[in-house]
Design a protein around this motif. Structure first.
Motif, PDB file in Angstrom:
ATOM      1  N   ILE B  27       2.686   0.673  12.118  1.00 24.42           N
ATOM      2  CA  ILE B  27       1.919   1.804  11.570  1.00 24.42           C
ATOM      3  C   ILE B  27       2.238   3.073  12.351  1.00 24.42           C
ATOM      4  O   ILE B  27       2.448   4.143  11.765  1.00 24.42           O
ATOM      5  N   SER B  30       5.704   4.269  11.350  1.00 24.11           N
ATOM      6  CA  SER B  30       5.705   4.778   9.967  1.00 24.11           C
ATOM      7  C   SER B  30       5.009   6.135   9.900  1.00 24.11           C
ATOM      8  O   SER B  30       5.461   7.039   9.191  1.00 24.11           O
ATOM      9  N   PHE B  31       3.921   6.263  10.660  1.00 25.91           N
ATOM     10  CA  PHE B  31       3.183   7.530  10.664  1.00 25.91           C
ATOM     11  C   PHE B  31       4.058   8.648  11.232  1.00 25.91           C
ATOM     12  O   PHE B  31       4.137   9.745  10.671  1.00 25.91           O
ATOM     13  N   THR B  35       5.481  11.898   9.175  1.00 28.98           N
ATOM     14  CA  THR B  35       5.253  13.272   9.642  1.00 28.98           C
ATOM     15  C   THR B  35       6.562  14.056   9.662  1.00 28.98           C
ATOM     16  O   THR B  35       6.611  15.228   9.292  1.00 28.98           O
TER      17      THR B  35
END
Lengths: 127, 584
Positions: B27, B30-31, B35
Motif C-alpha cells: 500500500i 502504491s500510494f 502520487t
C-alpha cells in the motif's frame, strides 16, 4: 576348501539345482525370487565375469564359500515385485462434480427452508 | 492446549503477520507511485501502472518477509526415531537420457556413504531409467553391471528401464510404486544430479519414523560442483541466503510444506494412496500430464492429512545446477510451463489453503517478469498519452504549475531498492554476527561477496526477466517445451551460443534506448540500467559462463562457500568414482 560338486539337478522343473536356488535366495535375502528369475540372472550374458569362478563351476557348486558369496552378490536380480495400488485423482473435475457438495448442501437445506405449513397435513373440508 | 494446536496457532499468526507486513509495504509503495504518476494528470494508463506496481511490490515484499522470518524464527528441533530404523528405504534415482558416467559416479558415492552405516541393510538402490536413446541405455546397463560387481550389491541395487516414459518423472516413480513400492516403507527420491550423505539419509529416516503423520520430509539441497562464474555466483547466493529463506518458508508452511521433487524422503504408502494424478484434459501446455508434479504431490499429501515438512537444518544434501544462464533459462522454461499449468488445478477439490498459496507462488514466480516488463512498457508510453498540463484552470488569473514530485519518486525508488537489497543485507549481517562467515572466506569475503553478488545479479536481472517473459509467452501461445536433456558438462558456452540465445534481447534493448531517446527523453537515463544489460546480453552470458573467470574468483577468494574450504566426502567419492570410470 573346495565345495562338493552339486548333483541336485533334478529337483527343480526349471533345471536349477534346488540347493543353488536356496543358496542364492539366502545370501540375497530374497525368498521371493523364482527359479526362472534366478536362471535369467545366471544367464551367460549378464553373469559377472570373475577370474576365480566360471558359470559352469558355480552352477556345479564348486569354489570357495567366499568366492561363491562374492559371486552371488554380483548377480543382477530384478527388484521385489510387490506393487501398491495408486489410484488416480482427478484434479480438474468438471464443474458439476466440483459443485456437487454445494448442490447436496442446498438440497439438504431446501426442505428446512420451505414453509412449515406445507408439511402439515391438510385438514379435510366438510362438503 | 495440545502441542499440535499451539503449533497450528503459531503458524496462523505468522502467516497473518507476513500478509499484513507485505500488504502495508504494498500500500505504501502504491500510494507513493500514485502520487508521482498523478503529478501530470491522471489517465487510464496510470491505473494500469499503479495496479502493476502494486502486484510487483507485493511480490517483492513477500520475498523480503520470508527472509525476515528466516532470521526471526529458527527451526525447532524435530523428534527423532531409534538410531537403527525399522522400516526399509528405497533410494530412487530416476534418469532420462543423462550423461551416464556422472550419474553412476554419484550413485556409487551415495552407496559408499550408506554402506558405512550400521543400518545399511535397510537401504536398497533403484535406478529408474526412462532413457529413450538406445546408445545411452546400453551405456547405463553396462555402468549398472560394473557398479553391481564393484560394490557386490546384488539384491540391493536394481536397474529397470521403461521404453515409453509415460507421465515423465511422476510416471516413472508411479511405475516403481505399482511394481515394487510395497516392499518399502519409505522412498528417497533423488534427481540425476543429486548427492546425499549416508548420515543425512539415516537422519531423515529417523525423523520420519518419529512422526507417524509425517508423509514427506524435504531436505535443503546445497548447490555444489560449479566452476563457471555464474555457477559460483549461484553457489554463493544459495549457500549464504538459501538456508535463511528456507527457514522463513518453513516457519509459515506448517504442515503444508514444500516438495522440490528430489532429495526428499517420502512414506511410500501415503504417497501411493494420495499422489496418483490423472492427466489434465486437453493438450499441452495446459493439458496432459502434470509437469511440475512435486508441488502438486505435496498438496495432495497435505490434503489427505499427511504432514509435509521442510527441514532446513538437514545438511549433507547436495545438487548441481545449471552452470550458465542459457541452461538456467532452459530449465526455467520447463518449470515455467509446469507452474503455469498449475493454474488449472488451483481450484482442485479439498486442497488446503496454504497448498493453494504455494501453487499460486509458483505461478507468480514466472508471472512477475512479464508484469515488470509491461510496467516498463506502460511507463515508456505514459508520457506520450498524457494530456498536456493545464496552467490556466479558470479559477485564477495566474498560471498553476504542476506540483513537482521528485522527492516522492526518489522515496519510492529507494523503497523498492531497499525491498530488493535489504533482505540480503539482513541475512549477510546475520551470517557475520553468527560466526558463520568463516566458511565464506571470513568477514571480508562475505562483505565483498555480498556487494559483488548484488551488483552482478542486478546487471543480470533484465536478462533473466526477458528469458522468463519469453517462456511465459511461449507457454501462453501453446508451445510445448517437452523435456530437453540438461547439459551438464563444464558449463562453459561459446560466444556464438550466447549470441544465438540472446540476439533478440540485443534488438529489444537497442529499440528501447532508441525509442526513449526519440520520444521520452525524460526517461532515457532511467531506462539505461535495464536496457544496457540487454544490449550487452551475449557478452554477459558468455562471460558468466566462463570457467576461467570462475576459477579466477576462486583464486582471489571471491564467492567462497563452505564446501570450498571444507570438502564434502560424498562429492570427493563421486569425483574418485568418475576418475576410475574414465580409466576403465
Amino acid at each position: 576348501m573346495m565345495r562338493q560338486e552339486n548333483t541336485d539337478f533334478g529337483s527343480s522343473p526349471t533345471g536349477l539345482p534346488q540347493s543353488l536356488g536356496s543358496e542364492i535366495r539366502a545370501v540375497l535375502k530374497r525368498p521371493d525370487l523364482t527359479d526362472e528369475t534366478l536362471l535369467a540372472a545366471l544367464d551367460r550374458d549378464t553373469f559377472p565375469v570373475t577370474a576365480c569362478l566360471s558359470l559352469s563351476d558355480f552352477k556345479r557348486g564348486l569354489g570357495q564359500p567366499e568366492q561363491r558369496l562374492r559371486l552371488i552378490r554380483c548377480l543382477a536380480v530384478p527388484a521385489p515385485q510387490h506393487g501398491l495400488e495408486m489410484p488416480e485423482h482427478d484434479l480438474n473435475p468438471p464443474l458439476g462434480v466440483r459443485m456437487a457438495p454445494f448442490v447436496r448442501l442446498w438440497q439438504r437445506l431446501q426442505p428446512a427452508a420451505r414453509a412449515q405449513m406445507k408439511q402439515v397435513p391438510v385438514t379435510a373440508r366438510n362438503q | 492446549m495440545s502441542r499440535i494446536t499451539a503449533l497450528a496457532l503459531t503458524v496462523i499468526f505468522r502467516r497473518l503477520a507476513m500478509l499484513i507486513i507485505a500488504l502495508c509495504l504494498t500500500i505504501a509503495a502504491s500510494f507513493l507511485f500514485a502520487t508521482v504518476v498523478q503529478a501530470d494528470g491522471f489517465d487510464w494508463l496510470d491505473v494500469v501502472r499503479i495496479a502493476l506496481m502494486a502486484i510487483a511490490a507485493f511480490w517483492l515484499a513477500w520475498g523480503g518477509c520470508i527472509a525476515l522470518f528466516g532470521i526471526l524464527f529458527p527451526p525447532e528441533a524435530p523428534p527423532r526415531g531409534p538410531s537403527l530404523p525399522e522400516g526399509r528405504t528405497a533410494i530412487l534415482l530416476p534418469i532420462y537420457n543423462e550423461a551416464t558416467a556422472p550419474v553412476f559416479a554419484r550413485l556409487e558415492a551415495i552407496m559408499r556413504s550408506v554402506d558405512q552405516l550400521r543400518a545399511r541393510d535397510r537401504f536398497d538402490f533403484h535406478v529408474l531409467s526412462d532413457t529413450t536413446k538406445l546408445d545411452v541405455a546400453a551405456r547405463e546397463q553396462a555402468a549398472y553391471h560394473r557398479l553391481l560387481t564393484k560394490r557386490g550389491a546384488g539384491g540391493r541395487l536394481f536397474y529397470r528401464r521403461r521404453e515409453k516414459n509415460i507421465g515423465r518423472k511422476a510416471g516413472n516413480i508411479a511405475d516403481f510404486l505399482t511394481t515394487s513400492g510395497g516392499a518399502y516403507d519409505y522412498m528417497l527420491v533423488l534427481d540425476a544430479d543429486s548427492l546425499m550423505d549416508g548420515d543425512t539419509i539415516l537422519e531423515m529416516v529417523r525423523r520420519l519414523e518419529a512422526d507417524p503423520r509425517l508423509g514427506l520430509l524435504q531436505s535443503l539441497p546445497r548447490i555444489i560442483g560449479l566452476n563457471t562464474l555464474f555457477g559460483r555466483l549461484l553457489q554463493f547466493a544459495t549457500s549464504l541466503y538459501g538456508p535463511y529463506f528456507a527457514r522463513g518458508l518453513a516457519s509459515v508452511q506448517g504442515r503444508e510444506g514444500a516438495f522440490w521433487g528430489h532429495n526428499a524422503l517420502i512414506r511410500t504408502r501415503a504417497f501411493a494412496a494420495s499422489c496418483g494424478m490423472a492427466p489434465l484434459t486437453g493438450t499441452p501446455p495446459f493439458g496432459g500430464h502434470i509437469l511440475s508434479h512435486d508441488t502438486v504431490e505435496a498438496a495432495l499429501l497435505a490434503r489427505d492429512g499427511w504432514t509435509v515438512r521442510l527441514d532446513p537444518d538437514l545438511t549433507g544434501s547436495y545438487e548441481e545446477a545449471p552452470a550458465n544462464m542459457v541452461d538456467y533459462a532452459k530449465r526455467d522454461r520447463r518449470w515455467c510451463q509446469g507452474n503455469l499449468q498449475h493454474s488449472r488445478i488451483m481450484a482442485a477439490p479439498r486442497l488446503r489453503f496454504w497448498s493453494r498459496i504455494s501453487i499460486l507462488q509458483g505461478i507468480f514466480a514466472y508471472l512477475a517478469s512479464p508484469i515488470w516488463l509491461v510496467f516498463l512498457l506502460t511507463s515508456l508510453a505514459a508520457p506520450l498519452v498524457a494530456s498536456p498540463p493545464v496552467y490556466f484552470d479558470g479559477r485564477s488569473l495566474f498560471p498553476v504549475f504542476p506540483h513537482p514530485e521528485t522527492a516522492t519518486a526518489l522515496a519510492l525508488l529507494f523503497g523498492l531498492v531497499a525491498l530488493l537489497i535489504l533482505p540480503k543485507l539482513l541475512l549477510t549481517i546475520r551470517v557475520l554476527l553468527s560466526g558463520e562467515a568463516r566458511g565464506f572466506g571470513g568477514a571480508r569475503g562475505v562483505a565483498i561477496g555480498f556487494l559483488l553478488e548484488t551488483l552482478l545479479t542486478s546487471i543480470l536481472a533484465p536478462i533473466h526477466m526477458m528469458f522468463h517473459c519469453r517462456s511465459v509467452f511461449q507457454v501462453v501461445i501453446g508451445a510445448d517445451s517437452g523435456w530437453p536433456t540438461a547439459d551438464r558438462d563444464d558449463g562453459s558456452l561459446p560466444l556464438t551460443a550466447a549470441l544465438s540465445a540472446t540476439w533478440w534481447m540485443v534488438l529489444t534493448g537497442v529499440a528501447a534506448i532508441a525509442f526513449s531517446h526519440e520520444y521520452v527523453p525524460e526517461l532515457f537515463y532511467w531506462l539505461l540500467p535495464v536496457a544496457l544489460p540487454l544490449v550487452a546480453a551475449p557478452l554477459l552470458v558468455w562471460l558468466t559462463a566462463s570457467v576461467w573467470l570462475g576459477r579466477l574468483t576462486r583464486r582471489l577468494g571471491l564467492f567462497t562457500v563452505p564446501t570450498d574450504t571444507c570438502p564434502v566426502p560424498v562429492a570427493d567419492d563421486m569425483r574418485q568414482a568418475l576418475e576410475e570410470m574414465a580409466v576403465a
